[in-house]
Design a protein around this motif. Structure first.
Motif, PDB file in Angstrom:
ATOM      1  N   ARG A  36       0.820  -1.210   0.000  1.00  0.00           N
ATOM      2  CA  ARG A  36       0.000   0.000   0.000  1.00  0.00           C
ATOM      3  C   ARG A  36       0.862   1.273   0.000  1.00  0.00           C
ATOM      4  NH1 ARG A  36      -5.068  -0.679   1.409  1.00  0.00           N
ATOM      5  NH2 ARG A  36      -4.551  -2.312   2.928  1.00  0.00           N
ATOM      6  N   VAL A  37       2.065   1.185   0.603  1.00  0.00           N
ATOM      7  CA  VAL A  37       2.934   2.366   0.622  1.00  0.00           C
ATOM      8  C   VAL A  37       3.953   2.362  -0.515  1.00  0.00           C
ATOM      9  CG1 VAL A  37       2.641   2.748   3.086  1.00  0.00           C
ATOM     10  CG2 VAL A  37       4.573   1.351   2.273  1.00  0.00           C
ATOM     11  N   TYR A  46       9.885  -7.303   4.279  1.00  0.00           N
ATOM     12  CA  TYR A  46      10.590  -7.773   5.473  1.00  0.00           C
ATOM     13  C   TYR A  46      11.865  -6.977   5.689  1.00  0.00           C
ATOM     14  CZ  TYR A  46      13.664 -10.556   8.399  1.00  0.00           C
ATOM     15  OH  TYR A  46      14.549 -10.935   9.368  1.00  0.00           O
ATOM     16  N   PHE A  47      12.712  -6.910   4.661  1.00  0.00           N
ATOM     17  CA  PHE A  47      13.988  -6.210   4.824  1.00  0.00           C
ATOM     18  C   PHE A  47      13.781  -4.734   5.150  1.00  0.00           C
ATOM     19  CE2 PHE A  47      15.506  -9.723   1.961  1.00  0.00           C
ATOM     20  CZ  PHE A  47      16.301 -10.340   2.900  1.00  0.00           C
ATOM     21  N   ALA A  48      12.850  -4.097   4.456  1.00  0.00           N
ATOM     22  CA  ALA A  48      12.634  -2.671   4.667  1.00  0.00           C
ATOM     23  C   ALA A  48      12.019  -2.400   6.034  1.00  0.00           C
ATOM     24  CB  ALA A  48      11.747  -2.104   3.560  1.00  0.00           C
ATOM     25  N   TRP A  82      14.026   1.975  -0.624  1.00  0.00           N
ATOM     26  CA  TRP A  82      14.013   3.381  -0.193  1.00  0.00           C
ATOM     27  C   TRP A  82      13.690   4.332  -1.342  1.00  0.00           C
ATOM     28  CZ3 TRP A  82      13.476   1.463   4.056  1.00  0.00           C
ATOM     29  CH2 TRP A  82      14.397   0.622   4.693  1.00  0.00           C
ATOM     30  N   THR A  83      13.705   3.853  -2.583  1.00  0.00           N
ATOM     31  CA  THR A  83      13.273   4.681  -3.711  1.00  0.00           C
ATOM     32  C   THR A  83      11.773   4.590  -3.916  1.00  0.00           C
ATOM     33  OG1 THR A  83      13.497   2.978  -5.454  1.00  0.00           O
ATOM     34  CG2 THR A  83      15.487   4.200  -4.816  1.00  0.00           C
ATOM     35  N   LEU A  84      11.142   3.626  -3.242  1.00  0.00           N
ATOM     36  CA  LEU A  84       9.709   3.393  -3.419  1.00  0.00           C
ATOM     37  C   LEU A  84       8.875   3.900  -2.250  1.00  0.00           C
ATOM     38  CD1 LEU A  84       9.938  -0.279  -4.757  1.00  0.00           C
ATOM     39  CD2 LEU A  84       9.668   1.810  -6.113  1.00  0.00           C
ATOM     40  N   ALA A  85       9.471   3.940  -1.076  1.00  0.00           N
ATOM     41  CA  ALA A  85       8.746   4.385   0.116  1.00  0.00           C
ATOM     42  C   ALA A  85       9.736   4.940   1.123  1.00  0.00           C
ATOM     43  CB  ALA A  85       7.958   3.229   0.737  1.00  0.00           C
ATOM     44  N   SER A  86       9.324   5.951   1.877  1.00  0.00           N
ATOM     45  CA  SER A  86      10.183   6.497   2.919  1.00  0.00           C
ATOM     46  C   SER A  86      10.218   5.550   4.113  1.00  0.00           C
ATOM     47  CB  SER A  86       9.663   7.866   3.361  1.00  0.00           C
ATOM     48  OG  SER A  86       8.454   7.720   4.094  1.00  0.00           O
ATOM     49  N   ASP A  88       9.740   6.377   7.143  1.00  0.00           N
ATOM     50  CA  ASP A  88       8.590   6.716   7.996  1.00  0.00           C
ATOM     51  C   ASP A  88       7.334   6.015   7.520  1.00  0.00           C
ATOM     52  OD1 ASP A  88      10.098   8.318   9.655  1.00  0.00           O
ATOM     53  OD2 ASP A  88       9.460  10.209   8.725  1.00  0.00           O
ATOM     54  N   ASP A  89       7.128   5.989   6.199  1.00  0.00           N
ATOM     55  CA  ASP A  89       5.943   5.322   5.659  1.00  0.00           C
ATOM     56  C   ASP A  89       6.009   3.815   5.903  1.00  0.00           C
ATOM     57  OD1 ASP A  89       4.817   7.681   4.787  1.00  0.00           O
ATOM     58  OD2 ASP A  89       5.447   7.442   2.700  1.00  0.00           O
ATOM     59  N   VAL A  90       7.189   3.251   5.770  1.00  0.00           N
ATOM     60  CA  VAL A  90       7.348   1.810   5.999  1.00  0.00           C
ATOM     61  C   VAL A  90       7.064   1.469   7.461  1.00  0.00           C
ATOM     62  CG1 VAL A  90       9.008  -0.089   6.022  1.00  0.00           C
ATOM     63  CG2 VAL A  90       8.950   1.487   4.080  1.00  0.00           C
ATOM     64  N   LEU A  91       7.577   2.273   8.377  1.00  0.00           N
ATOM     65  CA  LEU A  91       7.337   2.017   9.793  1.00  0.00           C
ATOM     66  C   LEU A  91       5.855   2.153  10.139  1.00  0.00           C
ATOM     67  CD1 LEU A  91      10.436   3.860  11.262  1.00  0.00           C
ATOM     68  CD2 LEU A  91       9.982   1.394  11.407  1.00  0.00           C
ATOM     69  N   ALA A  92       5.208   3.162   9.586  1.00  0.00           N
ATOM     70  CA  ALA A  92       3.772   3.331   9.835  1.00  0.00           C
ATOM     71  C   ALA A  92       2.994   2.138   9.296  1.00  0.00           C
ATOM     72  CB  ALA A  92       3.279   4.626   9.195  1.00  0.00           C
ATOM     73  N   ALA A  93       3.376   1.661   8.113  1.00  0.00           N
ATOM     74  CA  ALA A  93       2.714   0.496   7.527  1.00  0.00           C
ATOM     75  C   ALA A  93       2.916  -0.734   8.403  1.00  0.00           C
ATOM     76  CB  ALA A  93       3.257   0.240   6.122  1.00  0.00           C
ATOM     77  N   ARG A  94       4.103  -0.860   8.989  1.00  0.00           N
ATOM     78  CA  ARG A  94       4.383  -2.007   9.853  1.00  0.00           C
ATOM     79  C   ARG A  94       3.452  -2.018  11.054  1.00  0.00           C
ATOM     80  NH1 ARG A  94      10.009  -3.649  13.065  1.00  0.00           N
ATOM     81  NH2 ARG A  94       9.989  -5.832  12.444  1.00  0.00           N
ATOM     82  N   TYR A  95       3.253  -0.877  11.691  1.00  0.00           N
ATOM     83  CA  TYR A  95       2.393  -0.851  12.876  1.00  0.00           C
ATOM     84  C   TYR A  95       0.921  -1.032  12.513  1.00  0.00           C
ATOM     85  CZ  TYR A  95       6.175   0.009  16.044  1.00  0.00           C
ATOM     86  OH  TYR A  95       7.322  -0.156  16.800  1.00  0.00           O
ATOM     87  N   THR A  96       0.520  -0.553  11.348  1.00  0.00           N
ATOM     88  CA  THR A  96      -0.847  -0.826  10.893  1.00  0.00           C
ATOM     89  C   THR A  96      -1.040  -2.312  10.683  1.00  0.00           C
ATOM     90  OG1 THR A  96      -1.011   1.343   9.821  1.00  0.00           O
ATOM     91  CG2 THR A  96      -2.544  -0.354   9.075  1.00  0.00           C
ATOM     92  N   ALA A  97      -0.040  -2.962  10.087  1.00  0.00           N
ATOM     93  CA  ALA A  97      -0.123  -4.403   9.862  1.00  0.00           C
ATOM     94  C   ALA A  97      -0.150  -5.168  11.179  1.00  0.00           C
ATOM     95  CB  ALA A  97       1.057  -4.853   9.011  1.00  0.00           C
ATOM     96  N   VAL A  98       0.657  -4.749  12.136  1.00  0.00           N
ATOM     97  CA  VAL A  98       0.668  -5.391  13.450  1.00  0.00           C
ATOM     98  C   VAL A  98      -0.702  -5.270  14.109  1.00  0.00           C
ATOM     99  CG1 VAL A  98       1.593  -5.217  15.800  1.00  0.00           C
ATOM    100  CG2 VAL A  98       3.141  -5.121  13.829  1.00  0.00           C
ATOM    101  N   ASP A  99      -1.279  -4.093  14.060  1.00  0.00           N
ATOM    102  CA  ASP A  99      -2.603  -3.865  14.638  1.00  0.00           C
ATOM    103  C   ASP A  99      -3.625  -4.816  14.028  1.00  0.00           C
ATOM    104  OD1 ASP A  99      -4.709  -2.508  16.064  1.00  0.00           O
ATOM    105  OD2 ASP A  99      -5.174  -1.449  14.212  1.00  0.00           O
TER     106      ASP A  99
END
Length: 286
Positions: A36-37, A46-48, A82-86, A88-99
């Protein structure tokens, strides 16, 4: 009587909490949120997501801190991520997925008082831990704490997992095991990835794997049946060193509260497993 103090507690607490962190690596919600990001489907997420706390780091940094992945697999995904998503966006996506994933896997237990209790205990265990020599742990300590108890629990479990993991790499280096050697010998214990899952997820070719197996046989660590007595002793030594280096959170928390972490963490981890957190054929014994 079970020992919930010092190094004796570290392995027990890790086994109780590991699933609460690691479930995100197998949850379909994770790939959905990373795509999504802007990330590509597959190992890129996973790596990102795991390295994003360190910033937009190079493939060499990811290979070094993750340890047992083929450098080519890492380089296929980083730094392109890192050319596809920042970060910050990756971290936010991770916590949304965890939720999303924890709400699916735990159901109403997400709001149970016992989960809030475990979240508070594990957060307390992370207080004032030394970060020197622990790059992944140090990076994650600089992230803000979430508010929801199930996300607090996941973040705390992540800090504790990376704290232990950074120490584990030191133990592997002391045992003179490379990333691939560590992976192969861990599979041989019968308590980690199955061999097919390890090869598929870590990116090593059949030839590379077999060449490493031959080298481990030459060192007397493996034989035709698996780990030799010396190999078992080496792996046991690595785990004892890892437990010793990761004892600080549980010494800080104390035996009584650590015992409660093990009790509650084990119960929630069993619920994750019962609700399908792990794909078939990935782990030899979970």
């Amino acid at each position: 009587m079970t020992d919930f103090s010092g190094a004796g507690a570290a392995g027990r607490a890790n086994r109780a909490l590991e699933s609460l962190h690691a479930m995100i690596y197998f949850a379909p919600e994770a790939d959905e949120e990373y795509q999504r990001v802007g990330l590509k489907r597959g190992r890129m997420g996973y790596f990102a997501s795991r390295s994003a706390a360190m910033g937009p780091v190079s493939p060499g940094v990811v290979t070094a801190t993750f340890y047992n992945f083929h450098p080519g697999l890492v380089a296929h995904n980083i730094p392109r991520a890192w050319t596809l998503a920042s970060t910050d966006d990756v971290l936010a996506a991770r916590y949304t997925a965890v939720d999303r994933a924890l709400r699916r896997l735990l159901g109403d237990a997400v709001d149970a008082p016992e989960l809030g209790e475990l979240a508070a205990l594990t957060r307390a265990a992370t207080e004032d831990l030394p970060a020197h020599g622990r790059p992944l742990f140090a990076a994650h300590t600089e992230l803000p704490w979430p508010d929801a108890p199930h996300l607090v629990l996941w973040h705390a479990a992540t800090l504790l997992r990376e704290f232990r993991g950074d120490g584990h790499l030191a133990a592997l280096l002391d045992g003179e095991l490379s990333g691939l050697e560590a992976l192969i010998t861990h599979c041989a214990t019968g308590h980690g990835f199955t061999e097919p899952a390890a090869k598929a997820s870590r990116g090593w070719s059949e030839d590379e794997w077999n060449t490493c197996v031959d080298a481990l046989r030459d060192r007397g660590i493996l034989d035709g049946s698996g780990l030799t007595a010396g190999g078992v002793a080496l792996r046991d030594s690595v785990e004892r060193t890892t437990d010793r280096l990761s004892a600080a959170p549980w010494t800080h928390l104390g035996a009584e509260r650590t015992g409660r972490v093990v009790e509650l963490g084990t119960a929630f981890s069993r619920q994750l497993a019962a609700n399908g957190a792990w794909p078939d054929g990935v782990f030899a014994n979970r």
